[in-house]
Motif scaffolding. Structure first.
Motif, short mmCIF file in Angstrom:
data_model
loop_
_atom_site.label_atom_id
_atom_site.label_comp_id
_atom_site.label_asym_id
_atom_site.label_seq_id
_atom_site.Cartn_x
_atom_site.Cartn_y
_atom_site.Cartn_z
N GLY A 196 0.78 -1.23 0.00
CA GLY A 196 0.00 0.00 0.00
C GLY A 196 0.81 1.27 0.00
O GLY A 196 0.26 2.36 0.16
N ILE A 197 2.15 1.17 -0.20
CA ILE A 197 2.98 2.37 -0.27
C ILE A 197 2.74 3.13 -1.57
O ILE A 197 2.65 4.36 -1.59
CB ILE A 197 4.47 2.01 -0.14
N ILE A 198 2.62 2.37 -2.66
CA ILE A 198 2.53 2.96 -3.99
C ILE A 198 1.12 2.82 -4.55
O ILE A 198 0.48 1.77 -4.40
CB ILE A 198 3.53 2.28 -4.94
N ASN A 199 0.63 3.87 -5.18
CA ASN A 199 -0.64 3.84 -5.88
C ASN A 199 -0.38 3.44 -7.33
O ASN A 199 0.05 4.26 -8.14
CB ASN A 199 -1.33 5.20 -5.81
N LEU B 286 2.02 8.05 -4.49
CA LEU B 286 2.01 7.39 -3.19
C LEU B 286 0.59 7.04 -2.77
O LEU B 286 -0.37 7.67 -3.20
CB LEU B 286 2.66 8.29 -2.15
N SER B 287 0.48 6.01 -1.91
CA SER B 287 -0.83 5.54 -1.48
C SER B 287 -0.97 5.61 0.03
O SER B 287 -0.18 6.27 0.71
CB SER B 287 -1.04 4.10 -1.99
N ARG B 288 -1.94 4.88 0.56
CA ARG B 288 -2.35 4.99 1.96
C ARG B 288 -1.23 4.70 2.94
O ARG B 288 -1.13 5.33 3.99
CB ARG B 288 -3.51 4.02 2.20
N ARG C 195 5.22 4.58 5.52
CA ARG C 195 6.28 3.59 5.76
C ARG C 195 7.57 4.04 5.08
O ARG C 195 8.65 4.02 5.69
CB ARG C 195 5.86 2.22 5.22
N ALA C 196 7.45 4.43 3.82
CA ALA C 196 8.63 4.93 3.11
C ALA C 196 9.09 6.25 3.70
O ALA C 196 10.29 6.53 3.78
CB ALA C 196 8.31 5.10 1.62
N GLY C 197 8.14 7.09 4.13
CA GLY C 197 8.50 8.37 4.72
C GLY C 197 9.29 8.22 6.00
O GLY C 197 10.25 8.97 6.25
N ASP D 33 5.77 -4.20 -9.26
CA ASP D 33 6.89 -4.32 -8.35
C ASP D 33 6.89 -3.10 -7.44
O ASP D 33 7.54 -2.09 -7.73
CB ASP D 33 8.20 -4.42 -9.14
N GLU D 34 6.15 -3.20 -6.37
CA GLU D 34 6.01 -2.06 -5.46
C GLU D 34 7.33 -1.70 -4.81
O GLU D 34 7.61 -0.53 -4.57
CB GLU D 34 4.95 -2.35 -4.40
N GLY D 35 8.15 -2.72 -4.52
CA GLY D 35 9.45 -2.45 -3.93
C GLY D 35 10.32 -1.58 -4.83
O GLY D 35 10.98 -0.65 -4.36
N HIS D 36 10.30 -1.89 -6.11
CA HIS D 36 11.09 -1.09 -7.08
C HIS D 36 10.58 0.34 -7.13
O HIS D 36 11.37 1.29 -7.16
CB HIS D 36 11.00 -1.73 -8.46
#
Length: 259
Positions: free
Chosen positions: A84-87, A99-101, A105-107, A139-142
């Motif tokens: 859910g980090i990336i939209n 960015l998503s909900r 986490r990344a911040g 690939d959300e991690g990428h």
């Protein structure tokens, strides 16, 4: 098989689904007494799961509290769990990262890196889509790594683990990489506050000692305003879904031995 059922089970945990089922049963039943009871139960569910005060109290109880990470000489690695980090549901005409909900986490990983509390960031999470779901992020991690690099993290300080599909696999695959590439470091686990208890237990099960650093808090300061507890609202229904998802996820992981 567990992965399939664990993901599909969550569709039955939505308060909106329970409300719909209650009203549907009440609509089709011919028993007047049963219909009245079903409507009463549905109204009670709407009040409980739509009540801002009650939902916030549950969140305050379940969410992992804020913590601090010292900026000392010990080498530290932030382990960031995706989900859910990336939209990835919205197309753009350029290569921007939406960015998503769960973007906090990344911040929070970026915060730790910028203040020198961690020197490396391991992003854990691969593709976890099911056949009947709409494809979101390949690939959300990428994509999360791309965002962090745009924000100033050096590419050489980011490591990707892109095989895991759930929290259990996050711990299994990340543990192997941490022991291999960063054996003498401290590990800072970064995920949402509501997800942290299950994540910490999974990493401990794999023999990895982590320092929790939660983000993406949903709970807020207590408020006793009448509007917080008198009337239900749609935001609390959504928040109660994610809370129920974590509570049931923790119980299921406990049952199958992942914790």
């Amino acid at each position: 098989m567990f992965y399939f059922f664990s993901k599909t089970l969550y569709y039955l945990l939505t308060p909106a689904c329970w409300l719909f089922a209650g009203l549907l049963l009440a609509f089709f039943t011919k028993n007047a007494v049963l219909r009245q009871r079903l409507v009463g139960v549905t109204l009670a569910l709407l009040y409980v799961f739509g009540n801002s005060f009650l939902v916030n109290e549950l969140e305050l109880w379940w969410e992992y509290p804020p913590t601090q990470i010292p900026t000392d000489s010990t080498k530290k690695v932030a382990v960031v769990l995706t989900g859910g980090i990336i939209n990835g549901m919205k197309e753009t005409p350029d290569d921007r990262v939406l960015l998503s909900r769960e973007a906090d986490r990344a911040g929070q990983a970026l915060y730790l890196y910028k203040r020198g509390a961690v020197q490396k960031i391991l992003i854990s999470g691969g593709a976890g889509d099911l056949p009947f779901q709409r494809k979101s992020v390949n690939d959300e991690g990428h994509m999360a790594a791309k965002f962090l690099i745009m924000a100033g993290v050096r590419p050489n300080d980011i490591v990707l683990e892109n095989k895991s599909r759930n929290t259990h696999e996050n711990a299994v695959f990340s543990a192997a990489m941490l022991h291999r590439y960063f054996p003498a470091s401290q590990y800072i686990l970064v995920t949402s506050a509501s997800h942290m208890r299950r994540a910490v237990a999974c990493f401990q099960k794999e023999g990895v000692s982590v320092l929790p650093f939660p983000g993406a808090f949903v709970s807020s300061r207590r408020s006793f305003m009448p509007t917080e507890w008198l009337f239900p609202n749609e935001d609390s229904l959504a928040r109660s879904y994610y809370l129920m998802k974590e509570l049931v996820g923790y119980i299921m992981y406990k049952i199958v031995g992942y914790l």
